[in-house]
Design an enzyme around this catalytic site. Structure first.
Site, PDB file in Angstrom:
ATOM      1  N   ASP A  98       0.849  -1.178   0.000  1.00 51.04           N
ATOM      2  CA  ASP A  98       0.000   0.000   0.000  1.00 51.04           C
ATOM      3  C   ASP A  98       0.890   1.234   0.000  1.00 51.04           C
ATOM      4  O   ASP A  98       1.797   1.344   0.832  1.00 51.04           O
ATOM      5  CB  ASP A  98      -0.886  -0.007   1.254  1.00 51.04           C
ATOM      6  CG  ASP A  98      -2.300   0.440   0.971  1.00 51.04           C
ATOM      7  OD1 ASP A  98      -2.458   1.555   0.462  1.00 51.04           O
ATOM      8  OD2 ASP A  98      -3.236  -0.331   1.267  1.00 51.04           O
ATOM      9  N   ASP A 194      -3.169   4.568  -2.327  1.00 52.02           N
ATOM     10  CA  ASP A 194      -4.256   5.072  -1.487  1.00 52.02           C
ATOM     11  C   ASP A 194      -4.751   6.461  -1.909  1.00 52.02           C
ATOM     12  O   ASP A 194      -3.918   7.363  -2.095  1.00 52.02           O
ATOM     13  CB  ASP A 194      -3.723   5.131  -0.036  1.00 52.02           C
ATOM     14  CG  ASP A 194      -4.800   5.395   0.976  1.00 52.02           C
ATOM     15  OD1 ASP A 194      -5.702   4.554   1.122  1.00 52.02           O
ATOM     16  OD2 ASP A 194      -4.751   6.457   1.644  1.00 52.02           O
ATOM     17  N   GLU A 248      -6.441   3.636  -5.820  1.00 51.89           N
ATOM     18  CA  GLU A 248      -7.749   3.701  -5.183  1.00 51.89           C
ATOM     19  C   GLU A 248      -8.347   5.060  -5.560  1.00 51.89           C
ATOM     20  O   GLU A 248      -7.711   6.092  -5.361  1.00 51.89           O
ATOM     21  CB  GLU A 248      -7.629   3.601  -3.660  1.00 51.89           C
ATOM     22  CG  GLU A 248      -8.996   3.528  -2.998  1.00 51.89           C
ATOM     23  CD  GLU A 248      -9.038   4.145  -1.605  1.00 51.89           C
ATOM     24  OE1 GLU A 248      -9.987   3.847  -0.869  1.00 51.89           O
ATOM     25  OE2 GLU A 248      -8.147   4.947  -1.254  1.00 51.89           O
ATOM     26  N   HIS A 320     -11.082  -3.485   3.628  1.00 53.72           N
ATOM     27  CA  HIS A 320     -11.031  -3.030   5.022  1.00 53.72           C
ATOM     28  C   HIS A 320     -11.845  -1.761   5.264  1.00 53.72           C
ATOM     29  O   HIS A 320     -11.911  -1.298   6.394  1.00 53.72           O
ATOM     30  CB  HIS A 320      -9.570  -2.786   5.398  1.00 53.72           C
ATOM     31  CG  HIS A 320      -8.993  -1.668   4.573  1.00 53.72           C
ATOM     32  ND1 HIS A 320      -8.782  -1.774   3.208  1.00 53.72           N
ATOM     33  CD2 HIS A 320      -8.633  -0.410   4.903  1.00 53.72           C
ATOM     34  CE1 HIS A 320      -8.312  -0.636   2.748  1.00 53.72           C
ATOM     35  NE2 HIS A 320      -8.208   0.209   3.756  1.00 53.72           N
ATOM     36  N   ASP A 321     -12.423  -1.168   4.206  1.00 55.34           N
ATOM     37  CA  ASP A 321     -13.183   0.071   4.364  1.00 55.34           C
ATOM     38  C   ASP A 321     -14.694  -0.130   4.326  1.00 55.34           C
ATOM     39  O   ASP A 321     -15.440   0.843   4.425  1.00 55.34           O
ATOM     40  CB  ASP A 321     -12.829   1.053   3.238  1.00 55.34           C
ATOM     41  CG  ASP A 321     -11.452   1.649   3.413  1.00 55.34           C
ATOM     42  OD1 ASP A 321     -10.998   1.744   4.567  1.00 55.34           O
ATOM     43  OD2 ASP A 321     -10.836   2.017   2.399  1.00 55.34           O
TER      44      ASP A 321
END
Ligand code: GLC
Ligand code: CA
Length: 557
Positions: A98, A194, A248, A320-321
């Site tokens: 990430d 990200d 993302e 995870h969001d």
């Protein structure tokens, strides 16, 4: 050179803190990951995406980084990471990291220096102003925080402890490139980048629309004025390696995504879009099952059609969001059927699939007793931001449906103590349903488990040129219960039919399928399991009944 290897692959996402504790302190770590690499391989995936594993004060659980070139001591060290990387590569698994460079932690040395004053060498690493504008942050109140040391405000689009970097400063961009090289030289295969579409801010930082809570500044930082130039600079570094870049893109549109994904200035290989995560309005509007299949299908089809032949989709239902998808788009009462159906609803679309830890065993939302049991900064903010006139109970119920914490409970490995995640009490609540068969150990033994179904789907996708490369087409877009889509390559098609209903539904074949030879490749109900002759899928004719959450894929010639 960047090549296209990622198109045939699928990935497994690890959110390490809750994956597997290997050294007995109640926190997931790289020792636990090492133990479970064979398990990951056994799913039929080809790579791992690590959510941040770097040192972090954990204000946003790793997305607030205080050292980009190291491993959080909770998770191990660089040597242990190298061990994991080497073993993953031995097993044929790619590893992507990430890259979080929209912001750092406020505990990062750059910020600690920057706040010291305007003549500090790091002074312009962040975005400082004497007077804040009216922007809200996405995670915690206003987007500006006063710093007593520097006597100025700094910008934070996310939480207070996540100050935004000033990407207009060439030194900051050099730092980013140095981070890329550091991990690429170590041998990693790519990055998930990200909130990458937020990194270039409008120079003047104008006030946003006053009436849009949380996102009022968005037009001035999403796809900002220099974003494509900066992305090109980073691409340049990555293309010296065979590195895969996945961005993302919160709230990205097809149009702006295509700018990153196509043309001579292409800067990303794929992008995570969010449209299909909005088929229920989890934060603001939740009443009772507001999920709309038509909305979900529209989002799926929009991206499938727009990217076909031009770019490549990143397919996901969980990460995870987001809360767990069975609890959102499926049905906990039909755990197995809806969990397996949801797998078929996205794994056979065109693109590279991502499976989030626990999704493959059908993990579901956790419902904690009090808001004070929750730890995710955005859940706590949402609780205090929306529907304040409702009772505490009702507001808590919304958090049950929307919280990111539901996807962050410890992975359920066994039916034993702490779900086999750890020998010690884990850092966060374990969902009690591990005792009712929602765990890897139980599902390994059951040929019809969600786990084994994911394996079958991933294997089927990989073995089929139609499913890898075929074009996409949707049928019956307005049907509120059934999702029907086709993948086609030359004159061979796969037809995927997914019922999103908890009642039997009548399903008919698209007209062009009448009379063609059909072979059932996979169904999420065991063969011969129907109790009456009526609930039998599409046995001979052109229509039939599908059982609750039944899903089938046919090969048609
Ligand atoms: C991304 C991450 C999310 C994080 C946010 C801020 O959306 O996926 O977990 O909170 O960025 O870094
Ligand atoms: Ca540990």
């Amino acid at each position: 050179m960047n090549s296209d290897w990622y198109k045939e692959k699928s990935f497994y996402q690890i959110w390490i803190r809750s994956f597997k504790d290997g050294n007995g302190d109640g926190i997931g770590d790289l020792y636990g990951v090492y133990e479970k690499l064979e398990y990951i391989k056994s799913l039929g995936v080809d790579g791992i995406w690590f959510s941040p594993i770097y040192p972090s004060p954990n204000a946003d659980f790793g997305y607030d980084i205080s050292d980009y070139k190291n491993i959080h001591p909770d998770y191990g060290d660089l040597d242990q990471f190298k061990k994991v990387l080497a073993r993953a590569h031995e097993l044929g698994l790619k590893v992507i990291m990430d890259l979080v460079v929209n912001h750092t932690s406020d505990e990062h040395p750059w910020f600690q220096e920057s706040r010291k004053g305007k003549d500090n060498p790091y002074s312009d690493y962040y975005i400082w102003r004497d007077k804040p504008n009216n922007w809200d942050s996405l995670f915690e109140g206003k987007a500006w925080e006063y710093d007593k040391v520097r006597k100025q405000y700094y910008l934070h689009i996310f939480a207070k402890k996540q100050p935004d970097l000033n990407m207009d400063n060439p030194k900051v961009r050099e730092e980013v490139k140095s981070i890329l090289r550091f991990w690429l030289d170590m041998g990693v295969d790519g990055f998930r980048e990200d909130v990458i579409n937020f990194i270039s801010k409008h120079e003047k930082l104008p006030n946003g629309l006053p009436f849009l809570p949380a996102v009022n500044g968005l037009p001035y930082y999403k796809d900002g004025p220099h974003i494509y130039e900066y992305m090109e600079e980073f691409r340049e570094v990555c293309s010296q390696y065979d590195c895969f870049q996945l961005g993302e893109g919160p709230l990205t549109t097809v149009k702006s995504a295509l700018k990153y994904l196509t043309g001579p200035k292409k800067s990303l290989d794929m992008m995570f879009s969010f449209d299909h995560m909005m088929a229920d309005c989890i934060y603001t509007e939740y009443v009772h099952r507001p999920f709309s299949l038509v909305k979900l299908k529209k989002a799926f089809t929009k991206w499938q059609k727009a990217l076909n032949g031009r770019a490549w989709n990143a397919l996901y239902l969980e990460n995870h969001d987001h809360p767990r998808v069975i609890s959102r788009y499926g049905d906990e009462k039909y755990w197995r059927a809806s969990g397996t159906m949801l797998a078929m609803s996205y794994l056979f679309q065109q693109g590279t699939p991502f499976v989030y830890q626990g999704q493959e065993i059908g993990m579901m939302n956790i419902r904690l007793k009090s808001i004070s049991d929750y730890v995710d900064v955005s859940s706590l903010t949402n609780f205090n931001r929306y529907h304040l006139k409702d009772s505490i109970e009702k507001r808590l119920e919304r958090i049950w449906h929307s919280s990111r914490d539901s996807s962050r409970t410890p992975m359920q490995w066994t039916g034993g103590r702490y779900a086999g995640f750890s020998k010690k009490e884990p850092w966060f609540y374990v969902n009690p349903n591990y005792e009712n068969g929602v765990n890897v150990e139980a599902e390994e033994k059951d040929p019809y488990s969600i786990l084994n179904f994911y394996r079958k789907c991933l294997k089927l996708r990989k073995s089929s040129n139609v499913l890898l490369w075929g074009s996409y087409r949707e049928f019956f877009p307005n049907d509120p219960h059934v999702y029907v889509y086709e993948r086609r390559l030359c004159d061979v098609s796969c037809l995927i039919i997914c019922s999103f209903s908890d009642k039997p539904v009548r399903v008919k074949l698209p007209k062009e399928y009448a009379g063609r030879k059909r072979k059932l490749l996979l169904c999420n109900y065991p063969r011969g399991s129907h109790s009456s002759g009526r609930l039998d899928g599409l046995p001979e004719g052109e229509q039939g009944w599908f059982r609750p959450y039944e899903a089938r894929i046919y090969r048609v010639q």
